[in-house]
Motif scaffolding. Structure first.
Motif, PDB file in Angstrom:
ATOM      1  N   ILE A  16      33.977  52.939  89.070  1.00 57.70           N
ATOM      2  CA  ILE A  16      35.278  53.394  88.586  1.00 57.70           C
ATOM      3  C   ILE A  16      35.316  53.209  87.074  1.00 57.70           C
ATOM      4  O   ILE A  16      35.067  52.111  86.567  1.00 57.70           O
ATOM      5  N   LEU A  17      35.585  54.295  86.376  1.00 54.72           N
ATOM      6  CA  LEU A  17      35.645  54.292  84.914  1.00 54.72           C
ATOM      7  C   LEU A  17      37.104  54.489  84.530  1.00 54.72           C
ATOM      8  O   LEU A  17      37.732  55.440  84.997  1.00 54.72           O
ATOM      9  N   THR A  18      37.631  53.613  83.690  1.00 58.02           N
ATOM     10  CA  THR A  18      39.046  53.729  83.333  1.00 58.02           C
ATOM     11  C   THR A  18      39.210  53.704  81.817  1.00 58.02           C
ATOM     12  O   THR A  18      38.439  53.060  81.099  1.00 58.02           O
ATOM     13  N   ALA A  19      40.229  54.416  81.375  1.00 59.09           N
ATOM     14  CA  ALA A  19      40.562  54.450  79.949  1.00 59.09           C
ATOM     15  C   ALA A  19      42.049  54.737  79.816  1.00 59.09           C
ATOM     16  O   ALA A  19      42.680  55.268  80.737  1.00 59.09           O
ATOM     17  N   ASP A  20      42.595  54.399  78.669  1.00 59.16           N
ATOM     18  CA  ASP A  20      43.980  54.816  78.425  1.00 59.16           C
ATOM     19  C   ASP A  20      43.974  56.289  78.001  1.00 59.16           C
ATOM     20  O   ASP A  20      42.924  56.937  77.947  1.00 59.16           O
ATOM     21  N   GLY A  21      45.144  56.797  77.690  1.00 61.82           N
ATOM     22  CA  GLY A  21      45.266  58.224  77.429  1.00 61.82           C
ATOM     23  C   GLY A  21      44.474  58.724  76.238  1.00 61.82           C
ATOM     24  O   GLY A  21      44.218  59.927  76.118  1.00 61.82           O
ATOM     25  N   SER A  22      44.048  57.816  75.387  1.00 70.34           N
ATOM     26  CA  SER A  22      43.229  58.255  74.249  1.00 70.34           C
ATOM     27  C   SER A  22      41.815  58.614  74.681  1.00 70.34           C
ATOM     28  O   SER A  22      41.103  59.330  73.987  1.00 70.34           O
ATOM     29  N   ARG A  23      41.382  58.066  75.800  1.00 71.98           N
ATOM     30  CA  ARG A  23      40.059  58.317  76.378  1.00 71.98           C
ATOM     31  C   ARG A  23      38.936  57.989  75.385  1.00 71.98           C
ATOM     32  O   ARG A  23      37.898  58.634  75.372  1.00 71.98           O
ATOM     33  N   SER A  24      39.158  56.976  74.570  1.00 76.77           N
ATOM     34  CA  SER A  24      38.148  56.628  73.576  1.00 76.77           C
ATOM     35  C   SER A  24      37.339  55.406  73.988  1.00 76.77           C
ATOM     36  O   SER A  24      36.175  55.294  73.637  1.00 76.77           O
ATOM     37  N   ARG A  25      37.952  54.477  74.721  1.00 73.28           N
ATOM     38  CA  ARG A  25      37.231  53.282  75.167  1.00 73.28           C
ATOM     39  C   ARG A  25      37.325  53.210  76.679  1.00 73.28           C
ATOM     40  O   ARG A  25      38.407  53.359  77.252  1.00 73.28           O
ATOM     41  N   TRP A  26      36.188  52.947  77.306  1.00 76.22           N
ATOM     42  CA  TRP A  26      36.125  52.999  78.760  1.00 76.22           C
ATOM     43  C   TRP A  26      35.705  51.661  79.341  1.00 76.22           C
ATOM     44  O   TRP A  26      34.826  50.989  78.804  1.00 76.22           O
ATOM     45  N   ASP A  27      36.313  51.322  80.438  1.00 75.57           N
ATOM     46  CA  ASP A  27      35.896  50.169  81.217  1.00 75.57           C
ATOM     47  C   ASP A  27      35.145  50.678  82.443  1.00 75.57           C
ATOM     48  O   ASP A  27      35.617  51.603  83.123  1.00 75.57           O
ATOM     49  N   VAL A  28      33.990  50.109  82.701  1.00 73.43           N
ATOM     50  CA  VAL A  28      33.164  50.537  83.832  1.00 73.43           C
ATOM     51  C   VAL A  28      33.138  49.423  84.857  1.00 73.43           C
ATOM     52  O   VAL A  28      32.722  48.300  84.535  1.00 73.43           O
ATOM     53  N   SER A  29      33.578  49.699  86.074  1.00 73.39           N
ATOM     54  CA  SER A  29      33.501  48.681  87.122  1.00 73.39           C
ATOM     55  C   SER A  29      32.676  49.201  88.292  1.00 73.39           C
ATOM     56  O   SER A  29      32.681  50.385  88.596  1.00 73.39           O
ATOM     57  N   GLY A  30      31.977  48.288  88.939  1.00 77.90           N
ATOM     58  CA  GLY A  30      31.100  48.631  90.048  1.00 77.90           C
ATOM     59  C   GLY A  30      29.799  47.861  89.917  1.00 77.90           C
ATOM     60  O   GLY A  30      29.663  47.045  89.001  1.00 77.90           O
ATOM     61  N   PRO A  31      28.845  48.099  90.767  1.00 78.41           N
ATOM     62  CA  PRO A  31      28.925  49.068  91.863  1.00 78.41           C
ATOM     63  C   PRO A  31      29.774  48.574  93.029  1.00 78.41           C
ATOM     64  O   PRO A  31      29.742  47.401  93.370  1.00 78.41           O
ATOM     65  N   LEU A  32      30.525  49.503  93.592  1.00 80.83           N
ATOM     66  CA  LEU A  32      31.189  49.281  94.863  1.00 80.83           C
ATOM     67  C   LEU A  32      30.223  49.693  95.969  1.00 80.83           C
ATOM     68  O   LEU A  32      29.526  50.693  95.830  1.00 80.83           O
ATOM     69  N   PHE A  33      30.170  48.920  97.029  1.00 76.22           N
ATOM     70  CA  PHE A  33      29.318  49.250  98.189  1.00 76.22           C
ATOM     71  C   PHE A  33      27.857  49.413  97.730  1.00 76.22           C
ATOM     72  O   PHE A  33      27.181  50.377  98.078  1.00 76.22           O
ATOM     73  N   GLY A  34      27.414  48.463  96.918  1.00 71.84           N
ATOM     74  CA  GLY A  34      26.105  48.562  96.278  1.00 71.84           C
ATOM     75  C   GLY A  34      24.973  48.793  97.265  1.00 71.84           C
ATOM     76  O   GLY A  34      24.880  48.160  98.317  1.00 71.84           O
TER      77      GLY A  34
END
Lengths: 371, 98
Positions: A16-34
């Motif tokens: 899951i990749l998340t960012a605020d509305g600026s979409r300039s900095r991203w947080d990457v979480s996972g792996p889920l169900f590796g």
């Protein structure tokens, strides 16, 4: 505050990749169900915190996972996908009869209005529905038992329902696409189905203009134009202005009309995106240059978009379910590659940047715009 | 109690240690052990055998007492050492890369 959540299914887990509305900095979480294949993750339009994931391996079969908190926690739901009645046979690659066997869920499509209502497109091709949030699944057998079913045959990836479109103006109207049978549509919530492939022509089948047997890779539509459908076929990019009644080719000046994904701009119903690859046997971009092509004219005329994408020595592919858009004011476009990169554009494709570079092979990308 | 060793993915899925113990009423057969395992860990339903046909999934193997018993009838008694708890039943994902 606006935000974007990108749901990425890969061959070895979900991210899951998340960012605020600026979409300039991203947080990457996972792996889920590796270690498991995550063919698809998708969120409910009615409740963005409700997510579904299709988790499978050839060893241990199919699981469906559900999150009620935007992907922070998950729980396994029902995983019994039983064909209705005796499933019979379809054609194998060599044309001989082959028993219908459930392999996996390729695509999950939640209802626009009910978070507990979700469709699942399966391999071998069938459509299932859950009305209890994934706890139980029932087949809508009218699709698989269509008269043409015994003649369907698999594409290279398997015989799968990979695309499910719910008409935004009438939820009883459905389109599905099956590799390699083609497009089918229903006007009665999936009870009965009819082929919707008139105008398609495909090499590799005995009758190139047959009603059924086309390897449709993906179909897409804009929510405000429910009658207009766009298609990336095995070869050819196509368009229908009558809900799939007839199709016409819009490949135009593309360098190759072979590809897998197709997506529509969130706010411009005539702006569409494809990712051409060289050929049916060379699943990589022409000249080793990764370029998205955009048409602002509903097809026919295309412009290459490569700024920020590798323009030399790039031999990845973008799979059919691995491209999506957000619905922020300036439409964001996202895609994942077989090389594990997820690229994003926050300016409708004019420029691109990698969000993450080294994931496992990306199977699917979905985007949630969180307002 | 019957000792069962699970493969890594299924330990994670079920939230268990590598080895679990299940109670089996009556004759200890492959089918009854799997029934008990699925009863205790419902999330394992469908991961070892098809939920409709009850057939072992193709890439699942059962080993016991250094023998491959995957292809024995599901209602055949398991080896005495497994029944007594001296040896575990190993559930193994077939070695197939990946």
């Amino acid at each position: 505050m606006t935000a974007v959540r990108v749901l990425v299914g890969t061959q070895k887990g979900g991210f899951i990749l998340t960012a605020d509305g600026s979409r300039s900095r991203w947080d990457v979480s996972g792996p889920l169900f590796g270690g498991w294949e995550v063919y698809h993750m998708n969120g409910s339009p009615a409740d963005p915190e409700r997510l579904y994931a299709s988790q499978s391996t050839g060893w241990f079969g199919q699981l469906i996972q559900r999150s009620d908190d935007g992907g922070r926690t998950w729980r396994p739901m029902g995983n019994q996908f039983a064909y209705d009645g005796q499933p019979g046979t379809h054609q194998w690659y060599d044309g001989t009869p082959h028993p219908w066997e459930f392999a996996r869920v390729w695509h999950l499509e939640p209802s626009a209005t009910d978070p507990d209502f979700v469709y699942a497109g399966a391999e071998d091709a069938a459509l299932f529905r859950s009305t209890d949030g994934g706890a139980s699944w029932d087949e809508l057998p009218g699709l698989r038992t269509h008269d043409s079913g015994p003649n369907w045959q698999p594409g290279a990836g398997g015989m799968c329902v990979h695309t499910i479109l719910i008409d935004p103006s009438d939820a009883d109207r459905l389109h599905v696409a099956i590799s390699a049978a083609g497009v089918f549509r229903s006007d009665d919530a999936g009870r009965t189905w009819s082929p919707a492939n008139h105008g398609l022509h495909s090499e590799g089948i005995p009758d190139s203009g047959a009603e059924v047997g086309h390897c449709v890779h993906r179909i897409a539509r804009h929510r405000d134009r429910p009658d207009v459908l766009f298609m990336q076929k095995h070869w050819d990019v196509m368009r229908s202005d009558d809900r799939g009644g007839t199709w016409r080719e819009i490949s135009g000046d593309l360098p190759s009309d072979f590809g897998f994904p197709i997506a529509v701009h969130a706010h411009e119903s005539e702006t569409i995106y494809v990712v051409p690859i060289t050929s049916d046997s060379e699943h990589y971009p022409p000249e080793g240059k990764l370029r998205v092509y955009r048409s602002r004219t509903g097809g026919g005329e295309w412009e290459p978009l490569g700024a920020g994408l590798p323009q030399a020595d790039c031999y990845v592919n973008v799979l059919r379910d691995a491209m999506a858009v957000d619905s922020l004011d300036e439409c964001g476009v996202y895609f994942g590659t077989t090389g594990g990169q997820v690229y994003g554009s926050s300016d409708a494709g004019n420029t691109w940047a990698p969000i993450v570079r080294d994931l496992p092979r990306v199977l699917s990308v979905e985007v949630q715009t969180l307002l | 109690m019957i000792r069962v060793v699970l493969p890594q993915h299924l330990r994670t899925l079920a939230g268990t240690a590598p080895e679990v113990q299940v109670a089996v009423d009556g004759p200890v057969t492959q089918r009854r052990v799997l029934d008990a395992l699925e009863e205790d860990y419902p999330v394992l339903r469908g991961t070892l055998r098809d939920q409709t046909t009850q057939r072992r999934r193709p890439f699942i193997r059962f080993f016991a007492c250094e023998e491959d018993i995957s292809h024995r009838p599901p209602d055949e008694l398991l080896p005495t050492s497994v029944v007594s708890g001296r040896e575990p039943l190993f559930i193994v994902g077939a070695m197939a890369g990946g």
